[in-house]
Motif scaffolding. Sequence first.
Motif, PDB file in Angstrom:
ATOM      1  N   THR A 117      -8.157 -19.105 -21.744  1.00 24.53           N
ATOM      2  CA  THR A 117      -9.315 -19.426 -20.906  1.00 24.53           C
ATOM      3  C   THR A 117     -10.218 -18.207 -20.738  1.00 24.53           C
ATOM      4  O   THR A 117     -11.446 -18.300 -20.835  1.00 24.53           O
ATOM      5  CB  THR A 117      -8.848 -19.937 -19.533  1.00 24.53           C
ATOM      6  N   THR A 118      -9.603 -17.044 -20.508  1.00 26.28           N
ATOM      7  CA  THR A 118     -10.379 -15.812 -20.364  1.00 26.28           C
ATOM      8  C   THR A 118     -11.164 -15.516 -21.637  1.00 26.28           C
ATOM      9  O   THR A 118     -12.357 -15.176 -21.585  1.00 26.28           O
ATOM     10  CB  THR A 118      -9.447 -14.631 -20.037  1.00 26.28           C
ATOM     11  N   HIS A 119     -10.497 -15.647 -22.776  1.00 21.43           N
ATOM     12  CA  HIS A 119     -11.154 -15.387 -24.062  1.00 21.43           C
ATOM     13  C   HIS A 119     -12.328 -16.342 -24.285  1.00 21.43           C
ATOM     14  O   HIS A 119     -13.404 -15.923 -24.756  1.00 21.43           O
ATOM     15  CB  HIS A 119     -10.140 -15.534 -25.191  1.00 21.43           C
ATOM     16  N   GLU A 120     -12.148 -17.598 -23.952  1.00 29.83           N
ATOM     17  CA  GLU A 120     -13.212 -18.590 -24.161  1.00 29.83           C
ATOM     18  C   GLU A 120     -14.438 -18.279 -23.299  1.00 29.83           C
ATOM     19  O   GLU A 120     -15.576 -18.344 -23.773  1.00 29.83           O
ATOM     20  CB  GLU A 120     -12.677 -19.985 -23.853  1.00 29.83           C
ATOM     21  N   ILE A 121     -14.198 -17.934 -22.030  1.00 30.37           N
ATOM     22  CA  ILE A 121     -15.326 -17.632 -21.141  1.00 30.37           C
ATOM     23  C   ILE A 121     -15.994 -16.322 -21.549  1.00 30.37           C
ATOM     24  O   ILE A 121     -17.222 -16.212 -21.585  1.00 30.37           O
ATOM     25  CB  ILE A 121     -14.870 -17.591 -19.678  1.00 30.37           C
ATOM     26  N   GLN A 122     -15.167 -15.315 -21.879  1.00 33.10           N
ATOM     27  CA  GLN A 122     -15.726 -14.036 -22.318  1.00 33.10           C
ATOM     28  C   GLN A 122     -16.578 -14.223 -23.570  1.00 33.10           C
ATOM     29  O   GLN A 122     -17.648 -13.614 -23.703  1.00 33.10           O
ATOM     30  CB  GLN A 122     -14.602 -13.035 -22.587  1.00 33.10           C
ATOM     31  N   SER A 123     -16.136 -15.058 -24.478  1.00 30.42           N
ATOM     32  CA  SER A 123     -16.907 -15.323 -25.700  1.00 30.42           C
ATOM     33  C   SER A 123     -18.245 -15.983 -25.379  1.00 30.42           C
ATOM     34  O   SER A 123     -19.257 -15.719 -26.041  1.00 30.42           O
ATOM     35  CB  SER A 123     -16.103 -16.211 -26.648  1.00 30.42           C
ATOM     36  N   SER A 124     -18.257 -16.832 -24.344  1.00 31.61           N
ATOM     37  CA  SER A 124     -19.484 -17.549 -24.001  1.00 31.61           C
ATOM     38  C   SER A 124     -20.541 -16.647 -23.369  1.00 31.61           C
ATOM     39  O   SER A 124     -21.719 -17.008 -23.318  1.00 31.61           O
ATOM     40  CB  SER A 124     -19.163 -18.711 -23.052  1.00 31.61           C
ATOM     41  N   ILE A 125     -20.114 -15.470 -22.872  1.00 29.88           N
ATOM     42  CA  ILE A 125     -21.076 -14.555 -22.250  1.00 29.88           C
ATOM     43  C   ILE A 125     -21.208 -13.248 -23.040  1.00 29.88           C
ATOM     44  O   ILE A 125     -21.770 -12.274 -22.550  1.00 29.88           O
ATOM     45  CB  ILE A 125     -20.688 -14.246 -20.791  1.00 29.88           C
TER      46      ILE A 125
END
Length: 283
Positions: A117-125
């Motif tokens: 989840t952290t990786h997905e959100i970090q990738s989105s920003i």
Amino acid sequence: MHYALPDVILQPLIKKALTEDLGRRGDVTSAAVISAQKEAQLHIVARESGVLCGIDLAKLTFKTMDSNIRFTAHIEDGAPLTPNTIIASIEGNAHAILSAERTALNFLTHLSGIATTTHEIQSSIAHTSTRLTCTRKTIPGLRDVQKYAVRTGGGRNHRMGLDDAILIKDNHIALSDGDIISTIQKAKAYAGHLIPVEVEVDTLEQLELVLKEGVSLVLLDNMAPDILKKAVLMCKGKAATEASGGITPQTAKDVAETGVDFMALGYLTHSARYLDIGLDYLK
């Protein structure tokens, strides 16, 4: 870069979890249907895509159950997973392996879910300069490993505990027998030069007062993106900015694009999904 947690931190969590699962009589199912001497080889396998986290916990869980178990990790924490990725192989006494299975998988699925989840959100920003952080909204007893999972997924940690930094929130101001300015002054006098002082504000009027007094960081709480943009401009060269309050994977991009320095998401630890990982007997 993240660093693995030492065994001395992990062992108490593992022993408590195993004790909880084994209860008073141990694994009665395995005892009933499988020979006590039977040896087996099983494999930890990913069933969906994500980011691995918790391999050391899994290894220690099996080794705590039976020190003779042979655990071979094929990939490390932080590695990308795809369906059918073989994460590790376990060889040894079948009873011991099955008795430790659920505890090991609980750690792996939970922490890998947080890292993913952290990786997905970090990738989105990633197109912004905003840095993603977690909060203290963690499961009691699991904070160290949950925050480790956030780092594994590419995020940062906010306070590990109440002793890290001074963060003045609305209740502190309400109970400090003073206004926001006198509360900050008390905090700065207490902190000296080594403890940073952060103040939560939820209006631009509060922010203006705080900036006049001077603090290290302002927590911009539950502000809409258009208000956040104004707050960031007000803080330029005066204090670092952090957005918080109900931010989700769906709203993270809009928040990051306001230019805030940090974005704190309790979501990373209290709402991340479990990643589907299993222990399979491959003939």
